[in-house]
Design a protein around this motif. Structure first.
Motif, PDB file in Angstrom:
ATOM      1  N   ALA A 299       0.816  -1.216   0.000  1.00 12.49           N
ATOM      2  CA  ALA A 299       0.000   0.000   0.000  1.00 12.49           C
ATOM      3  C   ALA A 299       0.850   1.266   0.000  1.00 12.49           C
ATOM      4  O   ALA A 299       0.312   2.376  -0.059  1.00 12.49           O
ATOM      5  CB  ALA A 299      -0.923   0.017   1.221  1.00 12.49           C
TER       6      ALA A 299
ATOM      7  N   HIS B  13       4.551   2.670  -7.165  1.00 14.02           N
ATOM      8  CA  HIS B  13       3.184   2.303  -6.807  1.00 14.02           C
ATOM      9  C   HIS B  13       2.248   3.500  -6.970  1.00 14.02           C
ATOM     10  O   HIS B  13       2.523   4.587  -6.470  1.00 14.02           O
ATOM     11  CB  HIS B  13       3.118   1.799  -5.360  1.00 14.02           C
ATOM     12  CG  HIS B  13       3.880   0.534  -5.137  1.00 14.02           C
ATOM     13  ND1 HIS B  13       4.041  -0.032  -3.891  1.00 14.02           N
ATOM     14  CD2 HIS B  13       4.535  -0.289  -6.006  1.00 14.02           C
ATOM     15  CE1 HIS B  13       4.763  -1.138  -3.998  1.00 14.02           C
ATOM     16  NE2 HIS B  13       5.084  -1.299  -5.278  1.00 14.02           N
ATOM     17  N   GLU B  14       1.162   3.280  -7.672  1.00 13.78           N
ATOM     18  CA  GLU B  14       0.180   4.348  -7.897  1.00 13.78           C
ATOM     19  C   GLU B  14      -1.213   3.857  -7.506  1.00 13.78           C
ATOM     20  O   GLU B  14      -1.667   2.829  -7.986  1.00 13.78           O
ATOM     21  CB  GLU B  14       0.184   4.777  -9.364  1.00 13.78           C
ATOM     22  CG  GLU B  14       1.505   5.378  -9.845  1.00 13.78           C
ATOM     23  CD  GLU B  14       1.457   5.756 -11.301  1.00 13.78           C
ATOM     24  OE1 GLU B  14       0.412   5.498 -11.940  1.00 13.78           O
ATOM     25  OE2 GLU B  14       2.452   6.298 -11.821  1.00 13.78           O
ATOM     26  N   GLU B  15      -1.866   4.572  -6.638  1.00 16.71           N
ATOM     27  CA  GLU B  15      -3.234   4.294  -6.222  1.00 16.71           C
ATOM     28  C   GLU B  15      -3.440   2.829  -5.832  1.00 16.71           C
ATOM     29  O   GLU B  15      -4.204   2.097  -6.465  1.00 16.71           O
ATOM     30  CB  GLU B  15      -4.219   4.668  -7.339  1.00 16.71           C
ATOM     31  CG  GLU B  15      -5.665   4.733  -6.860  1.00 16.71           C
ATOM     32  CD  GLU B  15      -6.639   4.999  -7.997  1.00 16.71           C
ATOM     33  OE1 GLU B  15      -7.856   4.855  -7.763  1.00 16.71           O
ATOM     34  OE2 GLU B  15      -6.174   5.338  -9.096  1.00 16.71           O
ATOM     35  N   PRO B  16      -2.753   2.335  -4.794  1.00 16.30           N
ATOM     36  CA  PRO B  16      -2.959   0.953  -4.356  1.00 16.30           C
ATOM     37  C   PRO B  16      -4.377   0.726  -3.859  1.00 16.30           C
ATOM     38  O   PRO B  16      -4.901   1.540  -3.080  1.00 16.30           O
ATOM     39  CB  PRO B  16      -1.928   0.772  -3.242  1.00 16.30           C
ATOM     40  CG  PRO B  16      -1.644   2.155  -2.762  1.00 16.30           C
ATOM     41  CD  PRO B  16      -1.785   3.052  -3.952  1.00 16.30           C
ATOM     42  N   HIS B  17      -4.996  -0.370  -4.298  1.00 16.35           N
ATOM     43  CA  HIS B  17      -6.380  -0.652  -3.879  1.00 16.35           C
ATOM     44  C   HIS B  17      -6.659  -2.133  -4.038  1.00 16.35           C
ATOM     45  O   HIS B  17      -5.942  -2.850  -4.746  1.00 16.35           O
ATOM     46  CB  HIS B  17      -7.380   0.159  -4.713  1.00 16.35           C
ATOM     47  CG  HIS B  17      -7.290  -0.102  -6.188  1.00 16.35           C
ATOM     48  ND1 HIS B  17      -6.328   0.485  -6.988  1.00 16.35           N
ATOM     49  CD2 HIS B  17      -8.041  -0.887  -7.019  1.00 16.35           C
ATOM     50  CE1 HIS B  17      -6.485   0.080  -8.241  1.00 16.35           C
ATOM     51  NE2 HIS B  17      -7.511  -0.760  -8.283  1.00 16.35           N
TER      52      HIS B  17
ATOM     53  N   GLU C 203      -8.564   3.893  -2.398  1.00 19.79           N
ATOM     54  CA  GLU C 203      -7.100   3.857  -2.291  1.00 19.79           C
ATOM     55  C   GLU C 203      -6.690   3.529  -0.855  1.00 19.79           C
ATOM     56  O   GLU C 203      -7.214   4.102   0.104  1.00 19.79           O
ATOM     57  CB  GLU C 203      -6.499   5.198  -2.717  1.00 19.79           C
ATOM     58  CG  GLU C 203      -4.980   5.202  -2.715  1.00 19.79           C
ATOM     59  CD  GLU C 203      -4.399   6.471  -3.311  1.00 19.79           C
ATOM     60  OE1 GLU C 203      -3.167   6.658  -3.221  1.00 19.79           O
ATOM     61  OE2 GLU C 203      -5.184   7.275  -3.869  1.00 19.79           O
TER      62      GLU C 203
ATOM     63  N   VAL D 122      -4.154  -7.067  -4.197  1.00 28.18           N
ATOM     64  CA  VAL D 122      -3.861  -5.629  -4.258  1.00 28.18           C
ATOM     65  C   VAL D 122      -3.329  -5.277  -5.647  1.00 28.18           C
ATOM     66  O   VAL D 122      -2.463  -5.972  -6.194  1.00 28.18           O
ATOM     67  CB  VAL D 122      -2.815  -5.232  -3.198  1.00 28.18           C
ATOM     68  CG1 VAL D 122      -2.481  -3.741  -3.300  1.00 28.18           C
ATOM     69  CG2 VAL D 122      -3.311  -5.580  -1.803  1.00 28.18           C
ATOM     70  N   ARG D 123      -3.846  -4.192  -6.183  1.00 29.36           N
ATOM     71  CA  ARG D 123      -3.331  -3.669  -7.456  1.00 29.36           C
ATOM     72  C   ARG D 123      -2.788  -2.262  -7.199  1.00 29.36           C
ATOM     73  O   ARG D 123      -3.466  -1.434  -6.607  1.00 29.36           O
ATOM     74  CB  ARG D 123      -4.438  -3.610  -8.492  1.00 29.36           C
ATOM     75  CG  ARG D 123      -3.969  -3.236  -9.904  1.00 29.36           C
ATOM     76  CD  ARG D 123      -5.124  -3.146 -10.876  1.00 29.36           C
ATOM     77  NE  ARG D 123      -4.675  -2.990 -12.246  1.00 29.36           N
ATOM     78  CZ  ARG D 123      -5.467  -2.707 -13.264  1.00 29.36           C
ATOM     79  NH1 ARG D 123      -6.789  -2.550 -13.070  1.00 29.36           N
ATOM     80  NH2 ARG D 123      -4.985  -2.576 -14.492  1.00 29.36           N
ATOM     81  N   HIS D 124      -1.556  -2.017  -7.659  1.00 30.60           N
ATOM     82  CA  HIS D 124      -0.968  -0.689  -7.428  1.00 30.60           C
ATOM     83  C   HIS D 124      -0.203  -0.209  -8.655  1.00 30.60           C
ATOM     84  O   HIS D 124       0.905   0.335  -8.547  1.00 30.60           O
ATOM     85  CB  HIS D 124      -0.079  -0.676  -6.176  1.00 30.60           C
ATOM     86  CG  HIS D 124       0.981  -1.736  -6.152  1.00 30.60           C
ATOM     87  ND1 HIS D 124       1.610  -2.118  -4.994  1.00 30.60           N
ATOM     88  CD2 HIS D 124       1.511  -2.495  -7.128  1.00 30.60           C
ATOM     89  CE1 HIS D 124       2.490  -3.062  -5.266  1.00 30.60           C
ATOM     90  NE2 HIS D 124       2.460  -3.295  -6.555  1.00 30.60           N
TER      91      HIS D 124
END
Length: 510
Positions: free
Chosen positions: A9, A17-21, A37, A112-114
């Motif tokens: 995160a 890492h951009e906008e982890p969610h 996020e 998790v996607r970031h």
């Protein structure tokens, strides 16, 4: 668990890492968290939820209870939507036995996607507890193999690029990549060792010569003896000679490449009782860092006539491939191995740092590595690239310029045949990669060699047979050059450590 979640995160090691969610997770996780996020507090809350079963039951898992993997696309595949990644994550975790579909209590998990990686790969991270909600353990037996099989099924189901099950190259670890970056090296050490070993193996006629050539090219090599024996070698490992105060990092043959395990190498060498004894002696000398026992062909300087002879052998080999079926994987792997070895030998001789020749060798080596080889050994029948590999290990930028240009043409012809095989087999990605490395990388070598030759030699080098290979390389020897040159001014011989060996009259080419 908390450390990993906070990292996923967070900003990442390079702020990539951009906008982890979250894109998916078990029911308890998704009931409290949506796709907003993530921040540190949310990450710690998710980690606490994932850890709840272990904390409540006190279940210990050998090696740790945290399961972590990444599902990634190739950069050229583009990006998926959150919904697609969520579906893939749910299918993956169900097939891996983490959910109720296993017939057991579920494990807690989250996906998790970031954003994309530094190399442009769209991906997700899956983190899970290996302790089920009833305190029992998730079974990790053969989980890596199972994960690979499930990934192949998901590729087919979601229309992604399929890796296939015919060929498989050896990878490297993030730690190796980080070490290379830290030391300012152009590639991981494992690739350097593998390419040198492949060059020496293809250039040698027997095992003893291979050991001597590997040492001559600056590698440390040591044998692995059969249990309780000191006269039967069953394997080997190799390392780059370390600098002062450094420790050698050893790589087993099979970890360098599927075609570089000692049993596979022996299929291409002459084997007699005398050869075996000589090889054991050389292995022992190498392991003790002693002088070579009996120097051989590797000490000889090839005559000018051999350049033409081995170029002709490459031409005959290429012609013979017209009758090899596309599905004769063993033969094509052998040809790719020899061609890769020839390019690797040339790279080792003239490239101070991995360049176009090394890149071509590395790409062709992927075709040489099969997941499963035939039970019966495949031996070279007729012409081969072994002679070319031997002579190219002695190449420099100051001799045999015209001969090297012709050799490049013949090797490019072989690369084109391997390219055509992949294309006919429907392996478009492999064909495109070979096409790219030849057009964009070998063209620089062709140009540098062409620049060295008088105009009459350049025109004489072109005939009906070589035109196709030169066209593949993106350059015609007889055509005038236009625009600014992007070619290197010269190909300099690499600096290699010398191995003290006495002069001997055994260094006769045979």
């Amino acid at each position: 668990m908390s450390g990993l979640m906070v990292y996923l995160a967070g900003p990442g090691r390079a702020n990539e890492h951009e906008e982890p969610h979250l894109v998916a997770g078990d029911a308890s996780i998704m009931a409290w968290h949506d796709d907003n996020e993530l921040n540190r507090d949310a990450a710690l809350d998710i980690a606490n939820s994932l850890d709840r079963a272990k904390q409540f039951y006190g279940t210990d898992v050998d090696g740790g209870h945290v399961f972590h993997c990444s599902l990634s696309l190739r950069a050229e595949e583009g990006k998926l939507t959150d919904q697609q990644w969520g579906d893939i994550a749910n299918d993956y975790m169900s097939a891996m036995g983490f959910t109720e579909d296993s017939g057991k209590a579920p494990c807690r998990w989250a996906a998790v996607r970031h954003g994309v990686s530094k190399n442009g790969n769209d991906h997700i991270h899956i983190i899970a507890s290996m302790v089920r909600d009833d305190g029992t353990k998730w079974n990790a037996w053969k989980s890596k193999y199972k994960s690979q099989q499930i990934s192949r099924e998901l590729e087919r189901k979601y229309g992604l690029n399929e890796l296939g099950d015919l060929r498989a190259e050896r990878g490297f670890t993030p730690a190796e990549q980080e070490k290379a970056r830290r030391q300012g090296k152009p590639e991981v050490e494992r690739h350097t060792v593998a390419r040198t070993i492949r060059a020496c193996a293809v250039a040698s006629v027997d095992e003893a010569e291979f050991v001597r050539r590997a040492r001559q090219e600056g590698l440390l090599v040591r044998p692995r003896f059969a249990a309780g024996r000191n006269d039967v070698v069953t394997g080997y490992s190799a390392a780059v000679r370390p600098g002062r105060g450094e420790r050698a990092i050893w790589y087993g043959g099979n970890s360098l490449g599927r075609d570089l395990a000692l049993p596979k190498l022996r299929e291409g060498w002459t084997s007699t009782p005398e050869n075996a004894t000589e090889a054991v002696n050389e292995w022992i000398a190498a392991s003790r860092n002693k002088r070579v026992v009996a120097p051989g062909r590797e000490t000889a300087t090839p005559s000018a006539e051999l350049w033409q002879k081995y170029s002709d052998e490459l031409s005959e080999l290429n012609k013979s491939l017209a009758s090899v079926p596309v599905d004769d994987h063993a033969t094509w792997a052998q040809v790719a191995r020899e061609t890769s070895g020839a390019f690797a030998a040339w790279s080792n001789s003239v490239e101070a740092a991995p360049g176009a020749l090394a890149a071509t060798a590395d790409r062709l080596s992927k075709t040489a590595q099969l997941r499963r080889y035939p039970v019966r050994p495949q031996r070279t029948v007729g012409p081969s690239a072994m002679g070319a590999a031997k002579i190219l290990l002695t190449a420099t930028s100051r001799n045999q310029g015209a001969a090297q240009a012709l050799m490049l043409v013949q090797l490019a012809n072989l690369a084109k045949s391997i390219h055509d095989m992949h294309k006919a087999a429907g392996d478009v990605r492999a064909a495109q990669q070979i096409n790219t490395v030849v057009r964009e990388r070998l063209a620089t070598v062709a140009g540098a060699l062409n620049q060295k030759q008088p105009a009459n030699v350049q025109r004489a080098a072109v005939d009906a047979e070589t035109a196709a290979a030169l066209a593949l390389a993106g350059r015609d020897h007889g055509a005038p050059r236009t625009g600014g040159s992007v070619l290197p001014p010269k190909i300099e011989p690499a600096r290699k450590p010398t191995l003290a060996t006495p002069n001997t009259d055994r260094g006769i080419d045979r």
